[in-house]
Design a protein around this motif. Structure first.
Motif, PDB file in Angstrom:
ATOM      1  N   SER A  51      62.269  40.617  64.453  1.00 25.46           N
ATOM      2  CA  SER A  51      62.601  39.347  63.795  1.00 25.46           C
ATOM      3  C   SER A  51      63.712  38.623  64.553  1.00 25.46           C
ATOM      4  CB  SER A  51      63.070  39.588  62.363  1.00 25.46           C
ATOM      5  OG  SER A  51      62.026  40.144  61.605  1.00 25.46           O
ATOM      6  N   LYS A  52      63.571  37.300  64.613  1.00 25.07           N
ATOM      7  CA  LYS A  52      64.570  36.464  65.288  1.00 25.07           C
ATOM      8  C   LYS A  52      64.836  35.244  64.426  1.00 25.07           C
ATOM      9  CE  LYS A  52      62.869  37.974  69.698  1.00 25.07           C
ATOM     10  NZ  LYS A  52      61.891  37.801  70.698  1.00 25.07           N
ATOM     11  N   GLU A  53      66.101  34.835  64.384  1.00 23.44           N
ATOM     12  CA  GLU A  53      66.512  33.620  63.674  1.00 23.44           C
ATOM     13  C   GLU A  53      67.412  32.815  64.593  1.00 23.44           C
ATOM     14  OE1 GLU A  53      68.619  33.959  59.971  1.00 23.44           O
ATOM     15  OE2 GLU A  53      66.920  34.871  58.962  1.00 23.44           O
ATOM     16  N   PHE A  54      67.217  31.498  64.593  1.00 21.81           N
ATOM     17  CA  PHE A  54      68.039  30.610  65.395  1.00 21.81           C
ATOM     18  C   PHE A  54      68.385  29.379  64.582  1.00 21.81           C
ATOM     19  CE2 PHE A  54      64.600  32.464  67.889  1.00 21.81           C
ATOM     20  CZ  PHE A  54      65.303  33.220  68.802  1.00 21.81           C
ATOM     21  N   ILE A  55      69.576  28.851  64.815  1.00 25.48           N
ATOM     22  CA  ILE A  55      69.968  27.566  64.254  1.00 25.48           C
ATOM     23  C   ILE A  55      70.453  26.713  65.414  1.00 25.48           C
ATOM     24  CG2 ILE A  55      71.575  26.322  62.763  1.00 25.48           C
ATOM     25  CD1 ILE A  55      71.520  28.776  60.900  1.00 25.48           C
ATOM     26  N   GLN A  56      69.900  25.504  65.501  1.00 24.12           N
ATOM     27  CA  GLN A  56      70.288  24.562  66.540  1.00 24.12           C
ATOM     28  C   GLN A  56      70.795  23.276  65.900  1.00 24.12           C
ATOM     29  OE1 GLN A  56      67.686  25.182  70.357  1.00 24.12           O
ATOM     30  NE2 GLN A  56      66.374  24.539  68.683  1.00 24.12           N
ATOM     31  N   PHE A  57      71.800  22.667  66.531  1.00 24.95           N
ATOM     32  CA  PHE A  57      72.342  21.390  66.096  1.00 24.95           C
ATOM     33  C   PHE A  57      72.054  20.334  67.154  1.00 24.95           C
ATOM     34  CE2 PHE A  57      76.275  22.761  63.356  1.00 24.95           C
ATOM     35  CZ  PHE A  57      75.440  23.324  62.423  1.00 24.95           C
ATOM     36  N   LYS A  58      71.915  19.114  66.688  1.00 28.64           N
ATOM     37  CA  LYS A  58      71.838  17.932  67.552  1.00 28.64           C
ATOM     38  C   LYS A  58      72.567  16.824  66.806  1.00 28.64           C
ATOM     39  CE  LYS A  58      67.882  16.585  69.411  1.00 28.64           C
ATOM     40  NZ  LYS A  58      66.584  15.933  69.689  1.00 28.64           N
ATOM     41  N   LEU A  59      73.376  16.048  67.497  1.00 29.64           N
ATOM     42  CA  LEU A  59      74.076  14.927  66.884  1.00 29.64           C
ATOM     43  C   LEU A  59      73.329  13.633  67.197  1.00 29.64           C
ATOM     44  CD1 LEU A  59      77.743  15.923  67.674  1.00 29.64           C
ATOM     45  CD2 LEU A  59      76.654  15.876  65.427  1.00 29.64           C
ATOM     46  N   ILE A  60      73.241  12.774  66.177  1.00 27.34           N
ATOM     47  CA  ILE A  60      72.527  11.508  66.307  1.00 27.34           C
ATOM     48  C   ILE A  60      73.421  10.382  65.799  1.00 27.34           C
ATOM     49  CG2 ILE A  60      70.507  10.183  65.565  1.00 27.34           C
ATOM     50  CD1 ILE A  60      69.129  12.929  65.050  1.00 27.34           C
ATOM     51  N   ASN A  61      73.450   9.274  66.522  1.00 25.10           N
ATOM     52  CA  ASN A  61      74.067   8.046  66.037  1.00 25.10           C
ATOM     53  C   ASN A  61      72.927   7.063  65.825  1.00 25.10           C
ATOM     54  OD1 ASN A  61      75.142   5.434  65.841  1.00 25.10           O
ATOM     55  ND2 ASN A  61      76.947   6.002  67.004  1.00 25.10           N
ATOM     56  N   ASN A  62      72.664   6.738  64.570  1.00 31.36           N
ATOM     57  CA  ASN A  62      71.583   5.824  64.216  1.00 31.36           C
ATOM     58  C   ASN A  62      72.205   4.545  63.665  1.00 31.36           C
ATOM     59  OD1 ASN A  62      69.309   4.510  63.360  1.00 31.36           O
ATOM     60  ND2 ASN A  62      68.558   6.158  62.058  1.00 31.36           N
ATOM     61  N   ASN A  63      72.355   3.550  64.538  1.00 32.41           N
ATOM     62  CA  ASN A  63      72.968   2.269  64.155  1.00 32.41           C
ATOM     63  C   ASN A  63      74.351   2.457  63.532  1.00 32.41           C
ATOM     64  OD1 ASN A  63      70.857   0.565  65.028  1.00 32.41           O
ATOM     65  ND2 ASN A  63      69.670   1.163  63.227  1.00 32.41           N
ATOM     66  N   GLY A  64      75.150   3.318  64.136  1.00 33.36           N
ATOM     67  CA  GLY A  64      76.523   3.531  63.680  1.00 33.36           C
ATOM     68  C   GLY A  64      76.687   4.610  62.635  1.00 33.36           C
ATOM     69  N   VAL A  65      75.614   5.236  62.198  1.00 31.19           N
ATOM     70  CA  VAL A  65      75.686   6.302  61.187  1.00 31.19           C
ATOM     71  C   VAL A  65      75.570   7.650  61.894  1.00 31.19           C
ATOM     72  CG1 VAL A  65      74.630   7.301  59.125  1.00 31.19           C
ATOM     73  CG2 VAL A  65      74.632   4.810  59.439  1.00 31.19           C
ATOM     74  N   PRO A  66      76.676   8.419  61.945  1.00 34.74           N
ATOM     75  CA  PRO A  66      76.595   9.743  62.572  1.00 34.74           C
ATOM     76  C   PRO A  66      75.828  10.714  61.681  1.00 34.74           C
ATOM     77  CG  PRO A  66      78.811   9.347  61.743  1.00 34.74           C
ATOM     78  CD  PRO A  66      78.015   8.106  61.474  1.00 34.74           C
ATOM     79  N   THR A  67      74.897  11.447  62.290  1.00 30.66           N
ATOM     80  CA  THR A  67      74.013  12.355  61.556  1.00 30.66           C
ATOM     81  C   THR A  67      73.892  13.662  62.328  1.00 30.66           C
ATOM     82  OG1 THR A  67      72.763  10.434  60.789  1.00 30.66           O
ATOM     83  CG2 THR A  67      71.699  12.566  60.561  1.00 30.66           C
ATOM     84  N   LEU A  68      73.816  14.762  61.592  1.00 31.83           N
ATOM     85  CA  LEU A  68      73.578  16.065  62.189  1.00 31.83           C
ATOM     86  C   LEU A  68      72.114  16.438  61.970  1.00 31.83           C
ATOM     87  CD1 LEU A  68      74.657  18.729  63.489  1.00 31.83           C
ATOM     88  CD2 LEU A  68      74.908  19.567  61.140  1.00 31.83           C
ATOM     89  N   SER A  69      71.419  16.707  63.064  1.00 26.98           N
ATOM     90  CA  SER A  69      70.059  17.230  62.990  1.00 26.98           C
ATOM     91  C   SER A  69      70.178  18.757  63.021  1.00 26.98           C
ATOM     92  CB  SER A  69      69.230  16.737  64.169  1.00 26.98           C
ATOM     93  OG  SER A  69      67.984  17.394  64.202  1.00 26.98           O
TER      94      SER A  69
END
Length: 189
Positions: A51-69
């Motif tokens: 079994s394997k588990e992974f968590i990945q993050f990506k940062l997004i700026n959508n028209n000035g709104v910072p979001t974590l993917s």
């Protein structure tokens, strides 16, 4: 002579005021929209038996709104139960300075997709979610490392210890996930 001395004294200040070189997975600017997204970074990895588990993050700026993917990947030869995010899901981060930071769900409901890889006889579940920052949270994340992450899925919560240094078996790289926001938030400003 004074000008030369002044230039040498100011040169180090110019060096420190420059922003980090950011690498983007996606960047688009039109008359009405501006979107940019950083590359995905591995935040958590657990390899145990088959079994394997992974968590990945990506940062997004959508028209000035910072979001974590947020991407949660599970792989196993055994059956993997479904996991979901809903509008009450959260990511709660405990920082090294003792502060608790909450990111709130930016989606109504999404559940993990199941794929089967016949050649490996493995199941893979993939769950993607988007989480929003608040202004005080955003500023705190720029200053302090992450120590623990609690993910509130729909129906359950899981805690993940975030390492200062992660030796990834899958990527064969050494990563520093606890410093993720310190090193990457400025890339979406």
């Amino acid at each position: 002579m004074k000008r030369l001395l002044y230039i040498f004294l100011c040169l180090p200040l110019l060096h420190f005021s420059q922003k980090k070189d950011c690498i983007y997975d996606f960047e688009e600017k039109t008359d009405s929209t501006y979107i940019k997204a950083t590359n995905e970074k591995l935040m958590y990895e657990k390899v145990f038996g088959n079994s394997k588990e992974f968590i990945q993050f990506k940062l997004i700026n959508n028209n000035g709104v910072p979001t974590l993917s947020f991407q949660f990947i599970q792989k196993s030869q055994d059956f993997i139960p479904v996991t979901c995010f809903n509008n009450k899901s959260k990511i709660i981060l405990q920082l090294e300075d003792g502060k608790i930071v909450s990111l709130i769900s930016g989606i109504d409901e999404v559940c993990s997709n199941l794929t089967y890889i016949d050649s490996e006889k493995s199941n893979i579940r993939l769950l993607n979610g988007y989480f929003l920052f608040t202004k005080p949270n955003y500023e705190s994340l720029k200053k302090s490392r992450i120590t623990v992450m609690r993910v509130h899925f729909a129906g359950e919560s899981k805690d993940y210890i975030i390492s200062d240094e992660l030796q990834s078996e899958i990527l064969n790289q050494t990563l520093k996930p606890s410093r993720y926001f310190i090193e990457n938030l400025e890339c979406i400003e």
